[in-house]
Design a protein around this motif. Sequence first.
Motif, PDB file in Angstrom:
ATOM      1  N   ARG A  39      41.059  48.742  36.761  1.00 14.94           N
ATOM      2  CA  ARG A  39      40.847  47.652  35.816  1.00 14.94           C
ATOM      3  C   ARG A  39      40.541  48.145  34.395  1.00 14.94           C
ATOM      4  O   ARG A  39      40.997  47.562  33.418  1.00 14.94           O
ATOM      5  N   ARG A  40      39.759  49.187  34.269  1.00 14.28           N
ATOM      6  CA  ARG A  40      39.355  49.641  32.934  1.00 14.28           C
ATOM      7  C   ARG A  40      40.541  50.045  32.088  1.00 14.28           C
ATOM      8  O   ARG A  40      40.713  49.574  30.962  1.00 14.28           O
ATOM      9  N   HIS A  51      36.725  42.816  44.348  1.00 13.83           N
ATOM     10  CA  HIS A  51      37.474  41.738  43.697  1.00 13.83           C
ATOM     11  C   HIS A  51      38.793  41.488  44.365  1.00 13.83           C
ATOM     12  O   HIS A  51      39.646  40.865  43.837  1.00 13.83           O
ATOM     13  N   ASP A 106      36.944  52.921  39.992  1.00 16.21           N
ATOM     14  CA  ASP A 106      37.521  51.592  39.878  1.00 16.21           C
ATOM     15  C   ASP A 106      38.008  51.061  41.206  1.00 16.21           C
ATOM     16  O   ASP A 106      38.016  49.860  41.438  1.00 16.21           O
ATOM     17  N   ILE A 121      40.918  39.996  33.410  1.00 15.69           N
ATOM     18  CA  ILE A 121      40.471  41.315  33.872  1.00 15.69           C
ATOM     19  C   ILE A 121      39.052  41.577  33.380  1.00 15.69           C
ATOM     20  O   ILE A 121      38.199  42.084  34.119  1.00 15.69           O
ATOM     21  N   HIS A 124      37.352  47.496  42.780  1.00  9.44           N
ATOM     22  CA  HIS A 124      38.482  46.676  43.204  1.00  9.44           C
ATOM     23  C   HIS A 124      38.228  46.070  44.575  1.00  9.44           C
ATOM     24  O   HIS A 124      38.620  44.942  44.850  1.00  9.44           O
ATOM     25  N   PRO A 171      46.942  40.926  35.324  1.00  5.58           N
ATOM     26  CA  PRO A 171      45.789  40.900  36.234  1.00  5.58           C
ATOM     27  C   PRO A 171      46.182  41.177  37.692  1.00  5.58           C
ATOM     28  O   PRO A 171      45.420  41.806  38.432  1.00  5.58           O
ATOM     29  N   THR A 178      36.163  40.387  35.464  1.00  3.58           N
ATOM     30  CA  THR A 178      35.823  41.089  36.702  1.00  3.58           C
ATOM     31  C   THR A 178      34.731  42.134  36.466  1.00  3.58           C
ATOM     32  O   THR A 178      34.162  42.656  37.424  1.00  3.58           O
ATOM     33  N   THR A 228      43.729  49.456  32.585  1.00  2.00           N
ATOM     34  CA  THR A 228      44.654  48.333  32.404  1.00  2.00           C
ATOM     35  C   THR A 228      44.159  47.398  31.309  1.00  2.00           C
ATOM     36  O   THR A 228      44.929  46.989  30.424  1.00  2.00           O
ATOM     37  N   ALA A 229      42.868  47.061  31.348  1.00  2.00           N
ATOM     38  CA  ALA A 229      42.316  46.157  30.333  1.00  2.00           C
ATOM     39  C   ALA A 229      42.353  46.788  28.946  1.00  2.00           C
ATOM     40  O   ALA A 229      42.707  46.122  27.962  1.00  2.00           O
ATOM     41  N   SER A 282      46.341  44.802  38.060  1.00  4.22           N
ATOM     42  CA  SER A 282      44.997  45.407  38.126  1.00  4.22           C
ATOM     43  C   SER A 282      44.366  45.158  39.494  1.00  4.22           C
ATOM     44  O   SER A 282      43.620  45.994  40.008  1.00  4.22           O
ATOM     45  N   ASP A 283      44.659  44.001  40.098  1.00  9.71           N
ATOM     46  CA  ASP A 283      44.183  43.731  41.462  1.00  9.71           C
ATOM     47  C   ASP A 283      44.799  44.719  42.455  1.00  9.71           C
ATOM     48  O   ASP A 283      44.136  45.230  43.349  1.00  9.71           O
TER      49      ASP A 283
END
Length: 446
Positions: free
Chosen positions: A306-307, A446, A439, A350, A443, A297, A353, A309-310, A300-301
Amino acid sequence: MNTISPYIIKKVSWRLLPFLLLMYVLAFLDRANVGFAKAAFQADTGISDAAFAFGAGIFFLGYAFLEVPSNLIMYKVGARLWMCRIMVTWGLISAAMMFAHNEMTFYVLRFLLGVAEAGFFPGVILYLTYWFPHQARARAMGFFYFGAPLAFIFGSPLSGLLLEFDGMAGLHGWQWLFLVEGLLAAVVGVWAYWYLDNRPVNAKWLTQEERQSLQDTLDQEDREKMAHGKSLLKVLTHPGVLYLCLIYMLIQTSVYGVVFYLPTQVAGLLGQKVGFMVGLVTAIPWVCAVAAAYLIPAYSDRTGNRRVTAALTVAVGGLGIAASVAFGSPMLALIALCFAASGFIAVQPIFWTFPSAYLAGSAAAGSIALINSVGALGGFMAPNLKRWAETAFDSTAAGLYFLAGASLLAGLLILAVHRFSPSAPVTRAATPLDTLPGDAHEHAHH
């Protein structure tokens, strides 16, 4: 928007997060310790594999059915009273599992355990919105997610040790397991009533200036959300929210496929019965999961991607499940299980978010609970689908391959979230769901 002092956030974090983490560790332990009790419990009661799978899963029916009402009640009466109620009732019912000597009693108690615990997880997610401004909330949520792997790091050896109390005071080992771990939750529930405060304005451990500053910031965020809000019904039926419900259900199907059967799988790899040694080895994949829950996570931050990575994270988890039965070597199989546990735990912070960051009040309580409750159906599906696949294909490996497939499907759906462009946003002109094609923009929120 007001900027809150990092010192205040740090003070709130140290006060609340360790205690909330302890609550989550006990919650996860009490819903999953049936996996440790499985072999001894079935041996003593004569309950079949099919009955065990149904009983393990029926927890999630009661849990899912009452998630939304429970969270709405917490929104009305406050976390202090409601979290105490949840923990005390689930602890006592979990302890009562020591009396589950036949199938019907097993089913009823597992169902009631789900009813009692309903609302705990989304309640904590909602509670975090009462204390942490948006820019600090994701990190707080990530810390809370350490609870699941920590439940197994510390709970696996504890559960294994309690099983070795077999015969003490005339009780079976599995009875000691349910009794001790259930009463622990009830005690912490009573503690929660005295420890938690509903809102910053009630917190005597903050100075008057700190209380006012934090509450003003949170109230301003809520006013902005409410100004663009929609009715609870529209939020709960929003296509974007329902799409996320489907993804989370597939993730949870995979998670509980690992949770309920990991102890017996490790016992098979070691050629031993489930006890203290199996408990220690079972903790290893969850140690890896803690590291993954911190690193992935955070990545991803940092990148805002995020997409992808998740999707990759949950796919690695699914491949880990498949590889754990494909490898003949116990060492390689254990390494594969480390990847499985890591993927399934790390993907969840993740995932959270993705839901809209602009929900407030009953809309936030309801939508978070809805996603989590539909996801909980995955916990019901996991043991039953695994059992069905094993019977249909006459193979003990088929069930795990089936769960691996659910993980890969979840990954594909996550990749497609940016294509799922709702025509009407959940609460305002732009939400994280609507901005997922970029993304990096999501981000920034978040």
